[in-house]
Design a protein around this motif. Structure first.
Motif, short mmCIF file in Angstrom:
data_model
loop_
_atom_site.label_atom_id
_atom_site.label_comp_id
_atom_site.label_asym_id
_atom_site.label_seq_id
_atom_site.Cartn_x
_atom_site.Cartn_y
_atom_site.Cartn_z
N ALA A 143 1.05 -1.13 0.02
CA ALA A 143 0.03 -0.02 -0.14
C ALA A 143 0.89 1.26 0.00
O ALA A 143 0.70 2.27 -0.69
CB ALA A 143 -0.93 -0.15 1.28
N ALA A 144 2.01 1.16 0.82
CA ALA A 144 2.83 2.57 0.77
C ALA A 144 3.47 2.60 -0.56
O ALA A 144 3.40 3.81 -1.02
CB ALA A 144 3.80 2.14 1.78
N GLN A 145 3.82 1.38 -1.21
CA GLN A 145 4.43 1.71 -2.50
C GLN A 145 3.18 2.31 -3.58
O GLN A 145 3.70 3.07 -4.50
CB GLN A 145 5.02 0.29 -3.00
CG GLN A 145 6.17 0.03 -2.39
CD GLN A 145 6.53 -1.42 -2.85
OE1 GLN A 145 5.90 -2.23 -3.47
NE2 GLN A 145 7.89 -1.88 -2.33
N LEU A 146 2.22 1.86 -3.52
CA LEU A 146 1.12 2.07 -4.46
C LEU A 146 0.78 3.52 -4.00
O LEU A 146 0.23 4.29 -5.36
CB LEU A 146 -0.13 1.01 -4.44
CG LEU A 146 0.27 -0.32 -4.94
CD1 LEU A 146 -0.89 -1.17 -4.72
CD2 LEU A 146 0.38 -0.12 -6.56
N ARG A 147 0.81 3.97 -3.03
CA ARG A 147 0.20 5.56 -2.85
C ARG A 147 1.09 6.41 -3.59
O ARG A 147 0.84 7.39 -3.71
CB ARG A 147 0.13 5.43 -1.30
CG ARG A 147 -1.25 5.28 -0.50
CD ARG A 147 -1.38 5.78 0.76
NE ARG A 147 -0.41 5.35 1.68
CZ ARG A 147 -0.50 4.32 2.45
NH1 ARG A 147 -1.36 3.61 2.40
NH2 ARG A 147 0.57 3.99 3.19
N THR A 148 2.54 5.77 -3.41
CA THR A 148 3.51 6.69 -4.38
C THR A 148 3.35 6.89 -5.64
O THR A 148 3.40 7.99 -6.30
CB THR A 148 5.22 6.40 -4.02
OG1 THR A 148 5.18 5.00 -4.72
CG2 THR A 148 5.34 6.47 -2.56
N LEU A 149 2.66 5.95 -6.31
CA LEU A 149 2.24 5.96 -7.79
C LEU A 149 1.13 6.53 -7.97
O LEU A 149 0.87 6.84 -9.18
CB LEU A 149 2.31 4.39 -8.39
CG LEU A 149 3.66 3.52 -8.03
CD1 LEU A 149 3.29 2.10 -8.50
CD2 LEU A 149 4.70 4.05 -9.01
N ILE A 167 -6.83 2.69 -2.04
CA ILE A 167 -5.97 2.06 -1.48
C ILE A 167 -5.47 2.03 0.08
O ILE A 167 -5.69 1.07 0.68
CB ILE A 167 -4.42 2.34 -2.16
CG1 ILE A 167 -4.27 1.94 -3.63
CG2 ILE A 167 -3.24 1.79 -1.50
CD1 ILE A 167 -3.17 2.52 -4.23
N ALA A 168 -5.76 3.30 0.45
CA ALA A 168 -5.90 3.66 1.93
C ALA A 168 -7.19 3.20 2.60
O ALA A 168 -6.74 2.50 3.66
CB ALA A 168 -5.73 4.98 2.08
N GLY A 169 -8.20 3.18 1.80
CA GLY A 169 -9.26 2.62 2.39
C GLY A 169 -9.27 1.10 2.66
O GLY A 169 -9.69 0.68 3.66
N ARG A 170 -8.71 0.37 1.68
CA ARG A 170 -8.63 -0.96 1.92
C ARG A 170 -7.69 -1.42 2.82
O ARG A 170 -8.07 -2.50 3.48
CB ARG A 170 -8.09 -1.67 0.37
CG ARG A 170 -9.36 -1.71 -0.41
CD ARG A 170 -10.36 -2.54 -0.23
NE ARG A 170 -10.05 -3.90 -0.66
CZ ARG A 170 -11.18 -4.67 -0.60
NH1 ARG A 170 -12.27 -4.44 -0.10
NH2 ARG A 170 -10.94 -6.08 -0.75
N GLU A 171 -6.47 -0.53 2.98
CA GLU A 171 -5.34 -0.97 3.96
C GLU A 171 -6.20 -0.78 5.28
O GLU A 171 -5.85 -1.72 6.20
CB GLU A 171 -4.08 -0.07 3.68
CG GLU A 171 -3.13 -0.23 4.61
CD GLU A 171 -2.13 0.84 4.65
OE1 GLU A 171 -0.91 0.44 5.22
OE2 GLU A 171 -2.18 1.87 3.88
N GLN A 172 -6.77 0.16 5.47
CA GLN A 172 -7.34 0.50 6.72
C GLN A 172 -8.54 -0.56 7.18
O GLN A 172 -8.50 -0.99 8.31
CB GLN A 172 -8.12 1.80 6.88
CG GLN A 172 -7.25 2.95 6.81
CD GLN A 172 -5.98 2.92 7.97
OE1 GLN A 172 -6.22 2.65 9.08
NE2 GLN A 172 -4.79 3.20 7.43
#
Length: 188
Positions: free
Chosen positions: A114-120, A129-134
């Motif tokens: 998730a951290a890598q994808l948030r940079t993309l 992405i953040a919602g699914r991670e949470q």
């Protein structure tokens, strides 16, 4: 393209009357080819990023399913049928907690992904992405809390089983002592 470039170079070398026009066309074709290659590379990068995003969402779905399956197994662990021994309850809990420990690495991998994808990604995708991670982290924390409750429940049930066993042993001992006292000769 290489064959066309070679043919154009031969035409220019042999002194074709329209060499200037041919050279312009060659440059135009080569620029179009370079643009196409650049677009293909960009498209490949976008497809790779989309694949990673899709894989992340599938991994989230899989981990959530595993967490839910473990969560559903907790009540059956806590309410074992029959009269289990304290050791059997603790072994069952230990095996269950070992199964849960396997999920730790998957949850960490999801967080890193998730951290890598948030940079993309930005905007809606970043929020998704953040919602699914949470969502995964919330379910994970709930599972850990439920495991702790089950651990406490199993510990109290194990203590109760040990207590009842000790009481039974003491009652049997007292019955034996009373029997010995009653069976002996009575003083005269």
């Amino acid at each position: 393209i290489a064959a066309v470039n070679q043919m154009v170079d031969e035409l220019i070398d042999y002194g074709h009357t329209d060499a200037a026009t041919i050279a312009e066309w060659k440059d135009g074709v080569n620029e179009a080819w370079a643009d196409l290659l650049e677009l293909m590379e960009t498209r490949a990068q976008m497809l790779a990023a989309s694949h990673e995003l899709h894989k992340f969402f599938n991994d989230c779905k899989e981990v959530l399913g595993q967490i839910e399956e473990k969560r559903q197994r907790l009540p059956e662990l806590a309410a074992r049928e029959g009269r289990p021994s304290a050791g059997a309850l603790q072994r069952a809990l230990g095996a269950f907690e070992h199964d849960v420990e396997v999920l730790v690495t998957q949850v960490r991998q999801l967080q890193e992904g998730a951290a890598q994808l948030r940079t993309l990604y930005a905007g809606d995708n970043a929020e998704a992405i953040a919602g699914r991670e949470q969502e995964v982290l919330r379910a994970w924390k709930e599972l850990l809390a439920a495991c702790e409750e089950c651990r406490l429940h199993v510990a109290s049930v194990a203590d109760k089983i040990r207590f009842v066993g000790a009481v039974r042993d003491l009652l049997a001992w007292m019955d034996g002592v009373l029997h010995q006292m009653g069976a002996g000769e009575k003083p005269r």
